[in-house]
Design a protein around this motif. Structure first.
Motif, PDB file in Angstrom:
ATOM      1  N   LEU A  75     -33.943 -14.789  -9.791  1.00 54.59           N
ATOM      2  CA  LEU A  75     -34.892 -14.675 -10.892  1.00 54.59           C
ATOM      3  C   LEU A  75     -34.927 -15.944 -11.736  1.00 54.59           C
ATOM      4  O   LEU A  75     -35.971 -16.327 -12.262  1.00 54.59           O
ATOM      5  N   GLY A  76     -33.770 -16.574 -11.845  1.00 54.83           N
ATOM      6  CA  GLY A  76     -33.646 -17.672 -12.802  1.00 54.83           C
ATOM      7  C   GLY A  76     -34.227 -18.974 -12.311  1.00 54.83           C
ATOM      8  O   GLY A  76     -34.781 -19.734 -13.099  1.00 54.83           O
ATOM      9  N   ALA A  79     -37.973 -19.283 -12.888  1.00 54.49           N
ATOM     10  CA  ALA A  79     -38.219 -19.304 -14.331  1.00 54.49           C
ATOM     11  C   ALA A  79     -37.819 -20.658 -14.924  1.00 54.49           C
ATOM     12  O   ALA A  79     -38.554 -21.237 -15.724  1.00 54.49           O
ATOM     13  N   LEU A  97     -36.605 -16.401 -26.062  1.00 57.57           N
ATOM     14  CA  LEU A  97     -36.249 -15.142 -25.396  1.00 57.57           C
ATOM     15  C   LEU A  97     -34.993 -15.320 -24.541  1.00 57.57           C
ATOM     16  O   LEU A  97     -34.179 -14.406 -24.417  1.00 57.57           O
ATOM     17  N   PHE A  98     -34.835 -16.514 -23.954  1.00 59.13           N
ATOM     18  CA  PHE A  98     -33.639 -16.752 -23.150  1.00 59.13           C
ATOM     19  C   PHE A  98     -32.471 -17.269 -23.984  1.00 59.13           C
ATOM     20  O   PHE A  98     -31.335 -17.233 -23.550  1.00 59.13           O
ATOM     21  N   PHE A  99     -32.783 -17.785 -25.163  1.00 58.99           N
ATOM     22  CA  PHE A  99     -31.697 -18.314 -25.989  1.00 58.99           C
ATOM     23  C   PHE A  99     -31.021 -17.210 -26.804  1.00 58.99           C
ATOM     24  O   PHE A  99     -29.801 -17.149 -26.901  1.00 58.99           O
ATOM     25  N   PRO A 101     -30.311 -13.952 -26.418  1.00 61.01           N
ATOM     26  CA  PRO A 101     -29.214 -13.143 -25.866  1.00 61.01           C
ATOM     27  C   PRO A 101     -27.916 -13.921 -25.723  1.00 61.01           C
ATOM     28  O   PRO A 101     -26.857 -13.313 -25.604  1.00 61.01           O
ATOM     29  N   LEU A 131     -27.319  -4.589 -13.949  1.00 56.90           N
ATOM     30  CA  LEU A 131     -28.492  -4.828 -14.776  1.00 56.90           C
ATOM     31  C   LEU A 131     -28.080  -5.292 -16.170  1.00 56.90           C
ATOM     32  O   LEU A 131     -28.629  -6.258 -16.707  1.00 56.90           O
ATOM     33  N   VAL A 132     -27.090  -4.624 -16.737  1.00 55.37           N
ATOM     34  CA  VAL A 132     -26.712  -4.974 -18.100  1.00 55.37           C
ATOM     35  C   VAL A 132     -25.984  -6.329 -18.125  1.00 55.37           C
ATOM     36  O   VAL A 132     -26.096  -7.083 -19.089  1.00 55.37           O
ATOM     37  N   LEU A 134     -26.934  -8.761 -16.539  1.00 52.60           N
ATOM     38  CA  LEU A 134     -27.973  -9.791 -16.525  1.00 52.60           C
ATOM     39  C   LEU A 134     -28.247 -10.322 -17.937  1.00 52.60           C
ATOM     40  O   LEU A 134     -28.717 -11.440 -18.098  1.00 52.60           O
ATOM     41  N   ILE A 135     -27.959  -9.517 -18.948  1.00 52.67           N
ATOM     42  CA  ILE A 135     -28.265  -9.975 -20.321  1.00 52.67           C
ATOM     43  C   ILE A 135     -27.518 -11.247 -20.677  1.00 52.67           C
ATOM     44  O   ILE A 135     -28.123 -12.204 -21.148  1.00 52.67           O
ATOM     45  N   LEU A 138     -28.336 -13.977 -16.928  1.00 42.71           N
ATOM     46  CA  LEU A 138     -29.638 -14.566 -16.587  1.00 42.71           C
ATOM     47  C   LEU A 138     -30.054 -15.700 -17.538  1.00 42.71           C
ATOM     48  O   LEU A 138     -30.458 -16.773 -17.074  1.00 42.71           O
ATOM     49  N   PRO A 139     -29.949 -15.507 -18.860  1.00 42.83           N
ATOM     50  CA  PRO A 139     -30.310 -16.621 -19.745  1.00 42.83           C
ATOM     51  C   PRO A 139     -29.451 -17.854 -19.481  1.00 42.83           C
ATOM     52  O   PRO A 139     -29.941 -18.972 -19.478  1.00 42.83           O
ATOM     53  N   VAL A 142     -30.785 -19.575 -16.407  1.00 40.54           N
ATOM     54  CA  VAL A 142     -32.064 -20.235 -16.684  1.00 40.54           C
ATOM     55  C   VAL A 142     -31.826 -21.526 -17.473  1.00 40.54           C
ATOM     56  O   VAL A 142     -32.353 -22.585 -17.131  1.00 40.54           O
TER      57      VAL A 142
END
Lengths: 261, 340, 285
Positions: A75-76, A79, A97-99, A101, A131-132, A134-135, A138-139, A142
């Motif tokens: 995903l990253g 993006a 939005l990515f910063f 979290p 999934l959790v 990823l918070i 993922l950022p 990215v």
């Protein structure tokens, strides 16, 4: 202090904790105030390795961390490419939005998501925990891929394209080989963040999913030092292995990871 | 005694010799160009002089005082880098005043000197700008003013113009030349550009592979390079091989009389001094044009004689065709000998 | 076409982040306002916040946890920033490349905080390695002569764990600046006649300040909200906000959940304010 001494000191400070864990894990009957254990014994450590609970924790940690880092790369990467290499309106917003979290504590996000995941029947499942995770992961992926891409010269891709390569070929034969070190570093760091995550796993795993940090926390509250040491060793062994593999990339700004506290 | 003396200076990095027994002497107020291809070690000489790096052997003296043990900040020799390196967190005025502030000069004096220097580099009134707001050429001028502010005994310029656009480069060459005329500061400029050395410095030292192979008046170096390596660097029309027979130099391109040393084996001539004729005449050599190039005011031809390739330049009269046979004349008075 | 494609690359990651982070934020706020549908409680009120801030039971706990969190975060941030600046000052002059240092610092960052805290515990506790050494040398007669450095009421253990962990982080942040042209600026200053102290004060520190200060803001906000280290090497009282929030939330009394949420929301708000300040400070420069 000279540069050499500083590097050696920091390297020494890395070895000390590992040495302490090794001594505590393999010492037998090492009571205060003995400076050195009387006997060495691997029994306790091996018992930990064989313990079904520890094995389950290790396996579940492994599944979650591998899954999360793979997912985050998948995903990253696209993006990060868009975010770093293209100009568009709202770029700052997406960046935010990515910063965000990365600074909002996981206690806060975990507590908030606890009910949501219960409702969605995701609590207590491996997928829910992934999934959790990823918070935070993922950022990070990215942002760290983004900063690698800032050092990346896209003209290699353009050159390949004007020589007649299809987008797929360009990705496969040009972008991927050039960016492979950065992708591997980002993947390893993603694995590491997920592997070390305690609060989110606790709040979403709901006791059904056991990961290594949870075992370490319960050992810590128990106060058995040799147990703590054994679990710590089991906990960091895979990390040391992975980091050893990518260490040489970590020194350069083009392939290195973005530092995080 | 010379003002600045370099005596047997030697420097190597990791077994690779960068400088080999460099000797250089400068008088006070002299402007010297250190010319050479990249990797020849010319910047290293400046680093040693400025005190950024230490010499392996040899001595440097400024007004009789031995420089080697003096730390960089006490040498009173300022080095201007290829990049301006203006401190990004300081204004233009604070940048120029930096060295004076380090010397704890009074604020008033600093302000006054900054204003004067800004006028001198033609940037009057720009005190409060930030370096990021200036163009590359302006930044380099501020860096120049900053270097001049401390009134160094020697000013070292390390290719300060090479990262600028041609037009700005010529303009800044003018500024540097004017400043030297007005301030008479002892200056060494490092450059790989022959025309820059010719435009700025009265004297040029040519450095190749860590050795000074020529050190003389700049115009002399250009018109009559003293040896083969120097001739190859500045470019000549032909290097002619031969031998002396009595007072005459005999070669396949002709016989030349001149004041040559008895063991002379090579002579040379500048390309613009070679005469090109359409018809054979006494003392000419036949040659075929194999390439030609228009240089603006002149045409340059590459010519093949029986023996070697010759380059000649001619102000535009008739355009000659490739393949055409012409007859070359080498005027006696334009031939000069090369040391080996 | 190109535009549409570029959004396609960004969309999956953004949607997932927005979904996860947004819903956690939304639910967190809603629940802190007393919206607890599983208790059939759907009326919004500020009761939880009131209990936390001025309530009889929780009020005192909140303020002491806030003060303790501020103390730990400030002390650890200040300590690591000072150490980092000292180290960079001592090496910046001669070094051109910082490969080795950035590799070891990166390896330091990779050790999980929880494991690091455990190592510190085994090292510094009253029956730990240092105490044994102290006994062998003859400085102490029994374990309790050794100062309480972990699980102590001043948070020394927590602060030590964070300082040792954050110095490498700040080093990396500083190195990123130095690596660019740090050495060149120092050489220019030296050539202009600045002595070593002047070079540090007039060049190196102003050069490093922006990145080290914003790095310190990140360190502060991380420590302020992190749970692991205080849970492992802290005490129950005084505790930090993160441990207070999680304990309230995990309390079997479901009413305490709203209060736990309120604590975590207030904590996040403080962090966001700090980060926002740092952001503005950076923008202005």
């Amino acid at each position: 202090m000279s540069y050499r001494k500083l590097v050696l000191l920091l390297a020494f400070l890395l070895i000390v904790p590992i040495a302490i864990f090794l001594v505590y894990a393999f010492a037998q009957g090492w009571f205060f105030p003995a400076l050195w254990p009387e006997r060495w014994d691997s029994e306790l450590f091996l018992r930990q390795l064989r313990d079904p609970q520890v094995r389950r924790g290790f396996e579940q940690s492994l599944v979650v961390a591998t899954g999360v880092s793979g997912l985050a790369l998948l995903l990253g990467y696209p993006a990060a490419r868009v975010l770093e290499l293209q100009q568009f309106r709202g770029r700052g917003l997406i960046y935010g939005l990515f910063f965000l979290p990365t600074v909002v504590p996981s206690v806060a996000t975990g507590i908030g998501l606890n009910i949501v995941f219960l409702r969605l029947d995701l609590a207590g499942t491996l997928f829910g925990v992934m999934l959790v995770h990823l918070i935070p992961v993922l950022p990070y992926v990215v942002l760290t891929l983004g900063s690698s891409l800032a050092h990346y010269d896209r003209n290699y891709e353009h050159q390949a394209a004007v020589l007649g390569a299809s987008p797929w070929l360009v990705f496969w034969r040009v972008s991927l080989p050039l960016l492979l070190p950065s992708l591997v570093v980002a993947g390893v760091l993603a694995f590491l963040i997920s592997w070390s995550q305690y609060v989110l796993s606790l709040l979403i795993g709901g006791g059904k999913i056991i990961t290594l940090p949870m075992l370490l926390f319960s050992a810590a509250s128990g106060g058995n030092y040799s147990l703590i040491a054994s679990l710590s060793l089991i906990f960091i062994a895979p990390l040391l292995l992975l980091l050893g593999l990518v260490a040489r990339y970590l020194g350069s700004p083009a392939t290195g990871a973005t530092p995080r506290p | 005694m010379s003002y600045l003396q370099l005596d047997q200076l030697t420097k190597s990095y990791a077994q690779q010799t960068i400088l080999q027994n460099i000797n250089l002497n400068l008088n006070q107020g002299e402007f010297l160009a250190l010319l050479g291809p990249s990797g020849s070690g010319k910047s290293t000489i400046l680093k040693l002089l400025a005190g950024i790096e230490a010499a392996d052997a040899g001595e440097m003296r400024l007004a009789e005082r031995l420089l080697n043990p003096v730390p960089a900040h006490q040498r009173e020799i300022v080095l201007l880098f290829q990049q301006p390196y203006l401190f990004p967190f300081l204004s233009v005025a604070e940048n120029i005043g930096f060295g004076l502030k380090a010397r704890k000069e009074p604020k008033k004096l600093i302000q006054q000197k900054v204003a004067e220097l800004l006028e001198l580099v033609e940037l009057g009134g720009m005190q409060q700008r930030k370096p990021q707001q200036l163009s590359g050429g302006q930044q380099q001028r501020v860096a120049l003013a900053r270097a001049l502010a401390v009134q160094p005994k020697v000013l070292l310029l390390d290719e300060p113009l090479s990262s600028l656009d041609p037009e700005i480069r010529v303009n800044l060459q003018g500024v540097i030349a004017r400043l030297h005329r007005e301030l008479h500061m002892t200056t060494i400029i490092v450059t790989h550009d022959l025309s820059e050395a010719l435009a700025l410095a009265q004297r040029t030292a040519l450095l190749i592979n860590g050795e000074i192979i020529a050190d003389l008046n700049s115009i002399e170096l250009f018109e009559r390079p003293p040896n083969r390596a120097a001739a190859q660097f500045v470019g000549v029309g032909a290097i002619i091989v031969g031998h002396m027979q009595g007072p005459t130099f005999c070669s396949s391109l002709g016989q030349f009389n001149g004041n040559f040393a008895p063991n002379t084996r090579h002579v040379a001539i500048r390309p613009e001094h070679i005469q090109i004729n359409d018809q054979p005449q006494p003392q000419t050599i036949a040659a075929q044009i194999i390439e030609r190039r228009y240089l603006g005011e002149r045409w340059e031809y590459r010519l093949q004689t029986n023996e070697q390739i010759v380059v000649a330049r001619e102000t535009v009269q008739a355009i000659r065709e490739i393949g055409q046979t012409v007859y070359l004349h080498f005027p006696q008075q334009s031939i000069f000998a090369l040391n080996d | 076409m190109a535009k549409w494609r570029s959004w396609l690359g960004l969309a999956p990651a953004s949607i997932i982040m927005l979904g996860l982070f947004g819903s956690s934020l939304g639910y967190g706020i809603a629940q802190s306002l007393g919206w607890l549908p599983f208790l059939d409680q759907r009326e919004l009120s500020l009761a939880a916040y009131r209990n936390v801030l001025v309530g009889q039971q929780l009020g005192g706990q909140w303020w002491s946890a806030l003060l303790f969190s501020l103390w730990v975060s400030c002390a650890a941030t200040f300590g690591s920033a000072c150490i980092c600046l000292g180290l960079l000052s001592s090496i910046a002059e001669r070094q051109q490349h910082y490969r080795g240092l950035s590799i070891v610092s990166n390896l330091h960052l990779a050790i999980p905080h929880s494991v690091w805290a455990m190592a510190l515990l085994l090292m510094l506790s009253q029956s730990g390695i240092l105490a044994r050494i102290g006994f062998a040398v003859g400085w102490l007669d029994q374990p309790k002569d050794f100062p309480v450095l972990v699980r102590d009421r001043w948070g020394i253990g927590i602060i030590l764990a964070y300082i040792t962990k954050e110095v490498p982080f700040l080093l990396l942040i500083g190195l990123a600046t130095l690596r660019q042209q740090g050495r060149a600026y120092l050489l220019v200053a030296q050539s202009l006649g600045a002595n070593r102290w002047q070079r540090l004060r007039l060049v190196l520190w102003p050069l490093l300040a922006p990145s080290l200060i914003s790095g310190s803001f990140l360190v502060f906000s991380f420590i302020f909200g992190a749970y692991e280290v205080p849970a492992l090497v802290g005490v129950r009282y005084p505790e930090m906000l993160a441990t207070m929030a999680l304990e309230l939330f995990l309390n079997p009394d479901l009413q305490a959940r709203a209060e736990g949420m309120a604590v975590s929301m207030l904590m996040s708000l403080i962090i966001l304010a700090v980060v926002g300040l740092a952001w503005r400070w950076r923008e202005q420069r």
